[in-house]
Structures are given as C-alpha cells and as structure tokens.
Design a protein around this motif. Structure first.
Motif, PDB file in Angstrom:
ATOM      1  N   ALA A  11       0.831  -1.207   0.000  1.00 26.75           N
ATOM      2  CA  ALA A  11       0.000   0.000   0.000  1.00 26.75           C
ATOM      3  C   ALA A  11       0.865   1.257   0.000  1.00 26.75           C
ATOM      4  CB  ALA A  11      -0.918  -0.014   1.225  1.00 26.75           C
ATOM      5  N   ALA A  12       2.002   1.225  -0.687  1.00 22.49           N
ATOM      6  CA  ALA A  12       2.974   2.311  -0.592  1.00 22.49           C
ATOM      7  C   ALA A  12       2.913   3.311  -1.737  1.00 22.49           C
ATOM      8  CB  ALA A  12       4.390   1.725  -0.519  1.00 22.49           C
ATOM      9  N   CYS A  13       2.241   3.004  -2.804  1.00 24.42           N
ATOM     10  CA  CYS A  13       2.355   3.791  -4.022  1.00 24.42           C
ATOM     11  C   CYS A  13       1.353   4.939  -4.092  1.00 24.42           C
ATOM     12  CB  CYS A  13       2.164   2.870  -5.222  1.00 24.42           C
ATOM     13  SG  CYS A  13       2.626   3.635  -6.759  1.00 24.42           S
ATOM     14  N   LYS A  14       1.749   5.957  -4.818  1.00 26.96           N
ATOM     15  CA  LYS A  14       0.855   7.073  -5.146  1.00 26.96           C
ATOM     16  C   LYS A  14       0.460   6.911  -6.602  1.00 26.96           C
ATOM     17  CE  LYS A  14       0.664  12.037  -5.570  1.00 26.96           C
ATOM     18  NZ  LYS A  14       1.179  12.804  -6.670  1.00 26.96           N
ATOM     19  N   LEU A  15      -0.819   6.786  -6.868  1.00 29.14           N
ATOM     20  CA  LEU A  15      -1.285   6.562  -8.232  1.00 29.14           C
ATOM     21  C   LEU A  15      -1.911   7.826  -8.798  1.00 29.14           C
ATOM     22  CD1 LEU A  15      -2.939   3.068  -7.811  1.00 29.14           C
ATOM     23  CD2 LEU A  15      -0.735   3.588  -8.836  1.00 29.14           C
ATOM     24  N   ASP A  16      -1.363   8.312  -9.878  1.00 34.61           N
ATOM     25  CA  ASP A  16      -1.892   9.521 -10.504  1.00 34.61           C
ATOM     26  C   ASP A  16      -3.221   9.275 -11.216  1.00 34.61           C
ATOM     27  OD1 ASP A  16       0.215  11.097  -9.639  1.00 34.61           O
ATOM     28  OD2 ASP A  16       1.439  10.643 -11.401  1.00 34.61           O
ATOM     29  N   ILE A  53       0.185 -10.181   9.635  1.00 31.96           N
ATOM     30  CA  ILE A  53      -0.013  -9.383   8.426  1.00 31.96           C
ATOM     31  C   ILE A  53       0.911  -8.178   8.451  1.00 31.96           C
ATOM     32  CG2 ILE A  53      -1.690  -8.041   7.083  1.00 31.96           C
ATOM     33  CD1 ILE A  53      -3.884  -9.772   8.467  1.00 31.96           C
ATOM     34  N   TYR A  54       1.621  -7.989   7.345  1.00 28.07           N
ATOM     35  CA  TYR A  54       2.512  -6.849   7.162  1.00 28.07           C
ATOM     36  C   TYR A  54       1.919  -5.951   6.085  1.00 28.07           C
ATOM     37  CZ  TYR A  54       5.730  -9.894   9.617  1.00 28.07           C
ATOM     38  OH  TYR A  54       6.307 -10.712  10.545  1.00 28.07           O
ATOM     39  N   VAL A  55       1.939  -4.647   6.330  1.00 27.00           N
ATOM     40  CA  VAL A  55       1.444  -3.690   5.348  1.00 27.00           C
ATOM     41  C   VAL A  55       2.603  -2.767   4.992  1.00 27.00           C
ATOM     42  CG1 VAL A  55      -0.247  -1.889   4.845  1.00 27.00           C
ATOM     43  CG2 VAL A  55      -0.879  -3.782   6.350  1.00 27.00           C
ATOM     44  N   VAL A  56       2.986  -2.762   3.730  1.00 28.01           N
ATOM     45  CA  VAL A  56       4.051  -1.878   3.256  1.00 28.01           C
ATOM     46  C   VAL A  56       3.408  -0.551   2.887  1.00 28.01           C
ATOM     47  CG1 VAL A  56       5.895  -1.533   1.585  1.00 28.01           C
ATOM     48  CG2 VAL A  56       5.341  -3.851   2.360  1.00 28.01           C
ATOM     49  N   VAL A  57       3.838   0.521   3.552  1.00 31.85           N
ATOM     50  CA  VAL A  57       3.265   1.844   3.322  1.00 31.85           C
ATOM     51  C   VAL A  57       4.365   2.808   2.893  1.00 31.85           C
ATOM     52  CG1 VAL A  57       1.366   1.520   4.940  1.00 31.85           C
ATOM     53  CG2 VAL A  57       3.492   2.499   5.765  1.00 31.85           C
ATOM     54  N   GLY A  58       3.962   3.879   2.235  1.00 38.35           N
ATOM     55  CA  GLY A  58       4.898   4.900   1.790  1.00 38.35           C
ATOM     56  C   GLY A  58       4.166   6.222   1.665  1.00 38.35           C
ATOM     57  N   TYR A  59       3.416   6.368   0.592  1.00 36.42           N
ATOM     58  CA  TYR A  59       2.652   7.586   0.353  1.00 36.42           C
ATOM     59  C   TYR A  59       1.592   7.760   1.445  1.00 36.42           C
ATOM     60  CZ  TYR A  59      -0.528  10.823  -2.018  1.00 36.42           C
ATOM     61  OH  TYR A  59      -1.331  11.883  -2.336  1.00 36.42           O
TER      62      TYR A  59
END
Length: 90
Positions: A11-16, A53-59
C-alpha cells in the motif's frame, strides 16, 4: 502442503490515475460499498486464519498508522516510494 501463516499487503504507491481522489487519501483507504478497502482485506485474512499481516506503506504513511492498533498488523515503511515512482515514469 503447509498452511499460509502470514501475508503482505502493498500500500505504498501514489497513483496519478486516481487523482484528484488520492490527493487527500491513499487508494487503500477508499471506501467502497461501506468498507475501507485495506480494512476489508485485513478482515478477510483474519477470517482465513492469517493473523501475521505486514502492510508496506509509503505515500501518506501516517494515515495507515491506526491499523496497527485496530488490527494488530505490522507496518513496514518504504521511504523510497517516490524514487521508485520517478524511475518508473522515466
């Protein structure tokens, strides 16, 4: 065959392509038919017996912090999500 005991949610990406909606919150926090998407995924994993459960975050990572308390998931912070996005757009 062994049972699956853990899961990773990306769940890390920023989608334009979801702009302007993603300016205020990341796609994983969109509400569809009354359910927050990432919460629904986590609940379905719990119902299947998967509790690690692991959640990969960024944005907008801070908007996901509540999941640790509410669901007991572990957040993995990807601070390089912007660099990865820029490389992909080249």
């Amino acid at each position: 065959m062994g049972l699956i005991k853990n899961a990773i949610i990306l769940a890390a990406c920023k989608l334009d392509r979801f702009a302007p909606f993603t300016y205020e919150k990341p796609k994983g926090l969109f509400c569809v038919k009354g359910d927050v998407l990432i919460e629904r995924q986590i609940e379905q994993l719990h119902e299947s017996g998967i509790n690690e459960i692991y959640v990969v975050v960024g944005y907008m990572k801070e908007k996901f912090f509540y999941l640790e308390q509410k669901y007991g998931v572990k957040l993995l912070i990807n601070n390089q999500f912007v660099q990865n996005l820029q490389r992909r757009n080249v």
